[in-house]
Design an enzyme around this catalytic site. Structure first.
Site, PDB file in Angstrom:
ATOM      1  N   HIS A 131       0.841  -1.270  -0.009  1.00 16.46           N
ATOM      2  CA  HIS A 131      -0.014  -0.137  -0.140  1.00 16.46           C
ATOM      3  C   HIS A 131       0.751   1.193   0.008  1.00 16.46           C
ATOM      4  O   HIS A 131       2.133   1.221   0.307  1.00 16.46           O
ATOM      5  CB  HIS A 131      -0.930  -0.010   1.276  1.00 16.46           C
ATOM      6  CG  HIS A 131      -2.275  -0.818   1.044  1.00 16.46           C
ATOM      7  ND1 HIS A 131      -2.950  -0.695  -0.077  1.00 16.46           N
ATOM      8  CD2 HIS A 131      -2.654  -1.959   1.823  1.00 16.46           C
ATOM      9  CE1 HIS A 131      -3.958  -1.516   0.133  1.00 16.46           C
ATOM     10  NE2 HIS A 131      -3.657  -2.559   1.313  1.00 16.46           N
ATOM     11  N   ASP A 161       0.288   7.019  -3.887  1.00 16.21           N
ATOM     12  CA  ASP A 161      -1.025   6.680  -4.775  1.00 16.21           C
ATOM     13  C   ASP A 161      -1.272   7.752  -5.841  1.00 16.21           C
ATOM     14  O   ASP A 161      -1.343   7.393  -6.857  1.00 16.21           O
ATOM     15  CB  ASP A 161      -1.950   6.433  -3.834  1.00 16.21           C
ATOM     16  CG  ASP A 161      -2.119   4.899  -3.157  1.00 16.21           C
ATOM     17  OD1 ASP A 161      -1.258   4.086  -3.577  1.00 16.21           O
ATOM     18  OD2 ASP A 161      -2.851   4.696  -2.580  1.00 16.21           O
TER      19      ASP A 161
END
Length: 397
Positions: A131, A161
């Site tokens: 992540h 991200d």
């Protein structure tokens, strides 16, 4: 009618989470026709679609079962007619599904095949789960953020991200589309969050190389280590952001705060502990909004630290329409801005499967009814017979 600079560009997005969908939203905001391929199990997802599903706005949703014998062939039929594809699976997944770069580029040589991953398509960690927090940790970015002597501070998932991931994927896709126009040949874009985040670190890495940065948190120019580039608490427990780096801005800061310091000694580090103490004490004397009113319109480079709901009401953001409200949901407007081909945020995200039949027909796929009845494609309730080119839902309010 779409007016953005990517009007006429067709993009297939293999449904995922995080940076891939955000990249699709960016491209849709710029005028591209983005079709999101969703999975059958998402048909009953209550969180999918509607005004609150912001990163899927401006797209159409087609549900295709990639595990069905005819599923991959159906997606390949769409890819035949696409300019670019976005996929965010782990390396090797699309190859196993029969829709990898080799198959797609063989059928559509001009295709730009955009791959979004955390670790990249190769390297020791390429097959590992991850992540944002882990990706930016490995690059050194996370370790550089936070107070001196304290733990690293997580910058949401904006840095990895969306900054190092989605934005670099979009840059890569646009560059590859430009190359395809010139050469007639598409290519694979390997957008890894670790690569993009590392690229974003160009400035601190350059400072580190010339001795203007130390590999410690909270002691450098832009990490809160300099007292005139830091955040200070106010009387009401809120905060003000100070960014008075240049001498003329620093002088205004000192004058407006009426501090007992000599502005000529701004870069004398021996004075910084006292300066930090005075700044801390002074900002604690008034509320955030009182300080904001004092600094409003000055060049001291001081701004109130706002929450997300407060930011939506700020006069400057309101004047620029940086945010819009659709069906009660506050969300960002399209960015950046174009003088001749204005970008416009698309309609609210449709319910999963709403556009399956329409997309397949619009894109020239044959035997649509058979694909639906056979289970390769799925529609949301009462959408299989929806008229092609019907108006998009969810206009901006």
């Amino acid at each position: 009618m779409t007016t953005g600079p990517l009007a006429g560009c067709r993009i297939v997005e293999l449904g995922g989470i995080g940076p891939g969908p955000f990249a699709g939203m960016l491209l849709a905001d710029l005028g591209a026709e983005v079709v999101r391929i969703d999975r059958p199990e998402q048909l009953n997802d209550p969180d999918a679609g509607g005004p609150a599903d912001v990163i899927n706005r401006g797209k159409r949703s087609a549900v295709i079962d990639l595990k069905h014998p005819d599923g991959a062939a159906t997606v390949l039929g769409l890819i035949d007619r696409a300019d670019a594809l976005i996929e965010g699976f782990r390396p090797g997944v699309t190859e196993r599904l029969g829709i990898g770069p080799h198959e797609c580029l063989a059928r559509n040589p001009r295709l730009v095949y955009g791959r979004m991953t955390g670790w990249g398509q190769d390297g020791p960690l390429s097959a590992a789960a991850g992540h944002d927090i882990g990706y930016i940790a490995l690059t050194g970015a996370l370790g550089a953020i936070g107070d001196a002597g304290g733990p690293p501070q997580i910058p949401l998932n904006l840095l990895g991200d969306f900054g190092g991931g989605a934005c670099y994927l979009v840059i890569g896709i646009l560059a590859a589309l430009h190359a395809a126009q010139r050469t007639g040949h598409g290519q694979v874009v390997d957008a890894a969050i670790v690569d993009g985040t590392t690229h974003l670190l160009a400035s601190p890495l350059a400072k580190l190389a010339r001795g203007a940065w130390t590999d410690e948190r909270g002691v450098n120019q832009l990490d809160g280590g300099w007292p005139f580039y830091a955040v200070y608490a106010t009387r009401d427990g809120r905060h003000m952001a100070v960014g008075a780096l240049e001498a003329k801005f620093y002088r205004q800061l000192i004058e407006l705060l009426e501090l007992d310091v000599d502005p000529e000694h701004q870069h004398d580090r021996s004075t910084w502990p006292e300066l930090k103490s005075q700044l801390t004490q002074r900002f604690a004397e008034r509320t955030r909004d009182e300080w904001a009113a004092l600094f409003e319109g000055t060049d001291a480079c001081v701004a109130p630290v706002l929450g997300l709901t407060e930011a939506a009401r700020h006069p400057h953001l309101a004047a620029r329409a940086s945010l819009l409200t659709r069906d009660g949901v506050v969300q960002p407007n399209a960015a950046p801005r174009f003088s001749a081909t204005p970008a416009t945020p698309g309609a609210a995200a449709p319910r999963v499967g709403t556009d399956t039949a329409q997309v397949l027909r619009d894109w020239g796929i044959e035997n649509v009814d058979a694909l639906i009845t056979g289970g390769a494609a799925h529609c949301a309730d009462n959408t299989a017979n929806r008229e092609p080119n019907s108006p998009a839902r969810g206009q901006i309010s």
